[in-house]
Write a protein that holds these residues in place. Structure first.
Motif, PDB file in Angstrom:
ATOM      1  N   VAL A   1      32.589  47.747   0.487  1.00  0.00           N
ATOM      2  CA  VAL A   1      32.851  48.207   1.767  1.00  0.00           C
ATOM      3  C   VAL A   1      34.363  48.281   1.370  1.00  0.00           C
ATOM      4  O   VAL A   1      35.049  49.285   1.572  1.00  0.00           O
ATOM      5  CB  VAL A   1      31.883  48.008   2.656  1.00  0.00           C
TER       6      VAL A   1
ATOM      7  N   CYS B   1      37.738  51.188   0.980  1.00  0.00           N
ATOM      8  CA  CYS B   1      37.842  51.086   2.813  1.00  0.00           C
ATOM      9  C   CYS B   1      39.629  51.006   1.525  1.00  0.00           C
ATOM     10  O   CYS B   1      39.871  51.754   2.021  1.00  0.00           O
ATOM     11  CB  CYS B   1      37.734  50.473   3.612  1.00  0.00           C
TER      12      CYS B   1
ATOM     13  N   ARG C   1      31.627  57.496   6.254  1.00  0.00           N
ATOM     14  CA  ARG C   1      30.120  57.549   6.604  1.00  0.00           C
ATOM     15  C   ARG C   1      29.594  57.640   4.959  1.00  0.00           C
ATOM     16  O   ARG C   1      28.467  56.836   4.729  1.00  0.00           O
ATOM     17  CB  ARG C   1      29.511  58.654   7.207  1.00  0.00           C
TER      18      ARG C   1
ATOM     19  N   LEU D   1      30.737  54.180   3.867  1.00  0.00           N
ATOM     20  CA  LEU D   1      29.553  53.023   4.578  1.00  0.00           C
ATOM     21  C   LEU D   1      28.300  52.989   3.939  1.00  0.00           C
ATOM     22  O   LEU D   1      27.412  52.096   4.576  1.00  0.00           O
ATOM     23  CB  LEU D   1      29.579  53.051   5.474  1.00  0.00           C
TER      24      LEU D   1
ATOM     25  N   LEU E   1      33.998  49.662  11.873  1.00  0.00           N
ATOM     26  CA  LEU E   1      33.415  49.153  10.567  1.00  0.00           C
ATOM     27  C   LEU E   1      34.047  49.297   9.738  1.00  0.00           C
ATOM     28  O   LEU E   1      34.307  47.611   8.250  1.00  0.00           O
ATOM     29  CB  LEU E   1      31.801  49.401  10.618  1.00  0.00           C
ATOM     30  N   THR E   2      35.708  50.178   9.800  1.00  0.00           N
ATOM     31  CA  THR E   2      36.169  49.896   8.389  1.00  0.00           C
ATOM     32  C   THR E   2      37.706  49.850   8.730  1.00  0.00           C
ATOM     33  O   THR E   2      38.235  49.301   8.049  1.00  0.00           O
ATOM     34  CB  THR E   2      36.246  51.036   8.263  1.00  0.00           C
TER      35      THR E   2
END
Length: 194
Positions: A123, A127, A164, A167, A181-182
């Motif tokens: 992830v 990103c 989305r 992730l 989260l990112t």
């Protein structure tokens, strides 16, 4: 002599508030080009009017071609691309859709490199690639345009759905969770911070 960012371009954009003012600017440019011995090609030079009040006035400009360079009439057009931004005589409506489709195409081209969520790259790497390759292509030139709320919303939907997917989260995931989260800002904030 301090030159911070030397650039060279073969594109020029001239803005004027009146027909006479535009012709005066064209005369100045033509005089300078003749003085410095370079050629401005009338076939490659285009005129795109904005804020035309009636279709009759627009038809007059297209038929009459009132502007010229070195005696050659310049064509009047209704749509053009300048530095990657598609503009038309009514505004910038096509630009945001083109930017979103360019972002999708960039994402699809990176799928082979592993940018596809669950079974792909980690992830943080995904990103980083998204921020490095996709976002600059989507946001290029948008900071200088006045976007309507529906255009920003369309870009925001693309941005959120991509986060989305990276992730591997469902559509019902809370929007703040995506950004936390990112570590990637919402789309409107990205444009304002450019």
């Amino acid at each position: 002599t301090n030159i911070c960012s030397p650039t060279c371009t073969n594109d020029m954009l001239i803005l004027a508030t009146s027909m006479l003012g535009l012709q005066i600017l064209l005369n100045i440019i033509t005089h300078y080009a003749n003085q410095e011995h370079y050629v401005i090609h009338p076939e490659k030079s285009l005129i795109m009017p904005f804020n035309i009040k009636s279709a009759a006035q627009l038809d007059y400009l297209i038929q009459k071609k009132p502007w010229e360079i070195n005696g050659s009439k310049l064509p009047v057009i209704l749509e053009m691309t300048h530095i990657g931004i598609l503009r038309n005589h009514t505004g910038i409506d096509p630009t945001i859709e083109n930017r979103i489709s360019l972002g999708r195409a960039t994402l699809y081209s990176l799928i082979g490199a592993g940018l596809h969520g669950l079974n792909g790259l980690p992830v943080p790497t995904s990103c980083h690639i998204y921020k490095t390759y996709v976002l600059p292509r989507v946001t290029y030139g948008l900071e200088c345009l006045k976007l309507r709320k529906d255009q920003i919303t369309a870009a925001e939907i693309f941005h959120r759905s991509t986060l989305r997917a990276l992730l591997g989260l469902p559509d019902r995931t809370a929007i703040p969770a995506l950004h936390i989260l990112t570590g990637i800002l919402p789309f409107e904030s990205l444009i304002r911070n450019l």
